[in-house]
Design an enzyme around this catalytic site. Structure first.
Site, PDB file in Angstrom:
ATOM      1  N   LEU A  33       0.816  -1.222   0.000  1.00 22.37           N
ATOM      2  CA  LEU A  33       0.000   0.000   0.000  1.00 22.37           C
ATOM      3  C   LEU A  33       0.847   1.268   0.000  1.00 22.37           C
ATOM      4  CD1 LEU A  33      -2.797  -1.032   2.551  1.00 22.37           C
ATOM      5  CD2 LEU A  33      -2.748  -1.312   0.064  1.00 22.37           C
ATOM      6  N   GLY A  36      -1.709   6.483  -2.450  1.00 30.84           N
ATOM      7  CA  GLY A  36      -2.819   6.393  -3.416  1.00 30.84           C
ATOM      8  C   GLY A  36      -3.909   5.473  -2.901  1.00 30.84           C
ATOM      9  N   HIS A  37      -3.502   4.280  -2.429  1.00 28.38           N
ATOM     10  CA  HIS A  37      -4.476   3.347  -1.843  1.00 28.38           C
ATOM     11  C   HIS A  37      -5.166   4.010  -0.642  1.00 28.38           C
ATOM     12  CE1 HIS A  37      -1.528   0.198  -3.451  1.00 28.38           C
ATOM     13  NE2 HIS A  37      -2.666  -0.139  -4.031  1.00 28.38           N
ATOM     14  N   GLY A 150      -9.461   3.485  -8.165  1.00 29.28           N
ATOM     15  CA  GLY A 150      -8.640   4.620  -8.587  1.00 29.28           C
ATOM     16  C   GLY A 150      -8.653   4.848 -10.093  1.00 29.28           C
ATOM     17  N   GLN A 151      -8.707   6.107 -10.471  1.00 35.38           N
ATOM     18  CA  GLN A 151      -8.623   6.479 -11.897  1.00 35.38           C
ATOM     19  C   GLN A 151      -7.290   6.036 -12.511  1.00 35.38           C
ATOM     20  OE1 GLN A 151      -9.119  10.733 -13.002  1.00 35.38           O
ATOM     21  NE2 GLN A 151      -7.639  10.235 -14.604  1.00 35.38           N
ATOM     22  N   LYS A 152      -6.287   5.840 -11.666  1.00 35.83           N
ATOM     23  CA  LYS A 152      -4.987   5.337 -12.137  1.00 35.83           C
ATOM     24  C   LYS A 152      -5.182   4.119 -13.050  1.00 35.83           C
ATOM     25  CE  LYS A 152      -0.541   3.927 -11.656  1.00 35.83           C
ATOM     26  NZ  LYS A 152      -0.687   2.539 -12.007  1.00 35.83           N
ATOM     27  N   GLN A 156      -9.631  -0.504 -15.886  1.00 38.19           N
ATOM     28  CA  GLN A 156     -10.150  -1.423 -14.865  1.00 38.19           C
ATOM     29  C   GLN A 156     -11.461  -0.871 -14.290  1.00 38.19           C
ATOM     30  OE1 GLN A 156      -7.816  -3.796 -11.784  1.00 38.19           O
ATOM     31  NE2 GLN A 156      -8.230  -1.918 -10.661  1.00 38.19           N
ATOM     32  N   ARG A 190       4.171  -0.988  -8.082  1.00 39.36           N
ATOM     33  CA  ARG A 190       5.268  -1.444  -8.949  1.00 39.36           C
ATOM     34  C   ARG A 190       6.447  -0.477  -8.950  1.00 39.36           C
ATOM     35  NH1 ARG A 190       0.780  -3.646 -11.732  1.00 39.36           N
ATOM     36  NH2 ARG A 190       1.031  -5.877 -12.110  1.00 39.36           N
TER      37      ARG A 190
HETATM   38  P1  AMP Z   1      -3.850  -2.224  -6.728  1.00 46.92           P
HETATM   39  O1  AMP Z   1      -3.391  -2.584  -5.355  1.00 46.92           O
HETATM   40  O2  AMP Z   1      -2.765  -1.754  -7.625  1.00 46.92           O
HETATM   41  O3  AMP Z   1      -4.729  -3.289  -7.336  1.00 46.92           O
HETATM   42  O4  AMP Z   1      -4.795  -0.952  -6.537  1.00 46.92           O
HETATM   43  C1  AMP Z   1      -5.900  -0.985  -5.684  1.00 46.92           C
HETATM   44  C2  AMP Z   1      -6.728   0.246  -5.940  1.00 46.92           C
HETATM   45  O5  AMP Z   1      -5.957   1.404  -5.684  1.00 46.92           O
HETATM   46  C3  AMP Z   1      -7.198   0.336  -7.394  1.00 46.92           C
HETATM   47  O6  AMP Z   1      -8.535   0.805  -7.425  1.00 46.92           O
HETATM   48  C4  AMP Z   1      -6.232   1.343  -7.968  1.00 46.92           C
HETATM   49  O7  AMP Z   1      -6.755   2.050  -9.085  1.00 46.92           O
HETATM   50  C5  AMP Z   1      -6.029   2.276  -6.794  1.00 46.92           C
HETATM   51  N1  AMP Z   1      -4.787   3.031  -6.962  1.00 46.92           N
HETATM   52  C6  AMP Z   1      -3.574   2.531  -7.329  1.00 46.92           C
HETATM   53  N2  AMP Z   1      -2.668   3.533  -7.441  1.00 46.92           N
HETATM   54  C7  AMP Z   1      -3.333   4.679  -7.142  1.00 46.92           C
HETATM   55  C8  AMP Z   1      -2.953   6.055  -7.091  1.00 46.92           C
HETATM   56  N3  AMP Z   1      -1.708   6.456  -7.386  1.00 46.92           N
HETATM   57  N4  AMP Z   1      -3.889   6.977  -6.741  1.00 46.92           N
HETATM   58  C9  AMP Z   1      -5.158   6.576  -6.451  1.00 46.92           C
HETATM   59  N5  AMP Z   1      -5.583   5.297  -6.484  1.00 46.92           N
HETATM   60  C10 AMP Z   1      -4.679   4.354  -6.831  1.00 46.92           C
END
Ligand code: AMP
Length: 289
Positions: A33, A36-37, A150-152, A156, A190
């Site tokens: 985490l 962003g998360h 997240g819009q990132k 998805q 990543r």
């Molecule tokens: P992940 O752990 O990468 O699967 O991400 C979990 C959630 O966090 C997903 O909805 C992502 O889009 C969101 N997320 C990842 N990176 C960011 C970021 N930099 N800002 C906001 N949300 C994010």
């Protein structure tokens, strides 16, 4: 914060909370985490009385086994961060708990239409079927009123919106803005896998998106602006999977316009990795509105 490793224990906890009138907000993640998360947890905290997070590195959405093997895992730190941020419950299941049928057993087939063959869909075959499969299972367990993503991971978000319709889920999807490092690089689990020189160079991704945003609608045509941004990124030693401008229709369909369109959100979207690096980065930036 309550920690659940078994989905049935979480189900029981949530049933009892719902009977007491709780509004459930859900934030699914793969852990490692970052802020962003946590911004999604904050947002859920503001809007819901019960905030549930999940950490599960979902094997069925990795088209590249090496990417799955190397996915960063920082569980202890994640638990501390979630507790400090005010999550109420964390689901931390094993692969066997989420896939009693075995992750290699074919799952349901979701019809995501063209979303599955463009951009990420094209470069990561099977990825969105895996995303659909795990999000479907998680929604069945948590049954949230609101789902925070997240819009990132823009595509998805579009796929999961589609999934909500396909499975008749009443959950409302809330798309949260991308949090960035001070230099503009989108926060991502990543990024931890980048060496110091790669990390410094990675900002070129954001710069390319900003270049497109700043030149779109000017005297240079959209295809020429995109071509210039691709060249910039290649000069920064990136191999590009795609760098495109898309417009997103109300129904979630993705268009590839050749000129700015009014009335639809447009995004520059990119996926690329630095030459010699196994780390593939994605990002996007809203061009209008
Ligand atoms: P992940 O752990 O990468 O699967 O991400 C979990 C959630 O966090 C997903 O909805 C992502 O889009 C969101 N997320 C990842 N990176 C960011 C970021 N930099 N800002 C906001 N949300 C994010």
């Amino acid at each position: 914060m309550y920690l659940f490793k078994r989905k049935d224990d979480l189900r029981r906890f949530l049933t009892s909370a719902r009977e007491k009138g709780a509004t459930t907000g859900f934030v699914p993640t793969m852990g490692a985490l970052h802020q962003g998360h946590l911004s999604l947890i904050h947002r859920a905290r503001q809007e819901c009385s019960l905030v549930v997070c999940s950490i599960f590195v979902n094997p069925t959405q990795f088209n590249d086994p090496a990417d799955f093997e190397k996915y960063p895992i920082t569980i202890e730190k994640d638990i501390q961060l979630l507790t400090a941020t005010g999550a109420d419950a964390l689901l931390l299941p094993s692969v066997a708990e989420m896939y009693p049928e075995g992750p290699g057993t074919p799952g349901p087939r979701y019809d995501f239409g063209e979303l599955e063959t463009v951009l990420e869909g094209r470069y990561r075959p099977g990825h969105f079927q895996g995303v659909g499969r795990i999000v479907h299972k998680l929604l069945d367990i948590v049954q949230p009123q609101r789902l925070f993503m997240g819009q990132k991971d823009l595509q998805q978000c579009l796929v999961v919106k589609h999934l909500l319709k396909l499975i008749g889920s009443p959950a409302e999807m809330i798309i949260c803005p991308t949090l960035r490092e001070p230099d503009g690089l989108a926060m991502s689990s990543r990024n931890m896998r980048l060496g110091p020189a790669e990390r410094n160079n990675a900002v070129a991704l954001y710069k390319a998106l900003c270049y497109v945003r700043d030149h779109l609608g000017g005297p240079t045509s959209l295809p020429e602006v995109v071509a210039a941004a691709r060249l910039q990124l290649q000069s920064a030693k990136f191999d590009i999977d795609y760098l495109d401008v898309i417009a997103v229709r109300e129904d979630g369909a993705v268009l590839f316009p050749q000129a700015p369109v009014s009335g639809l959100p447009m995004y520059a979207v990119v996926a690329a990795s630095m030459k010699g690096s196994p780390v593939r980065l994605i990002d996007n930036l809203l061009m209008n509105g």
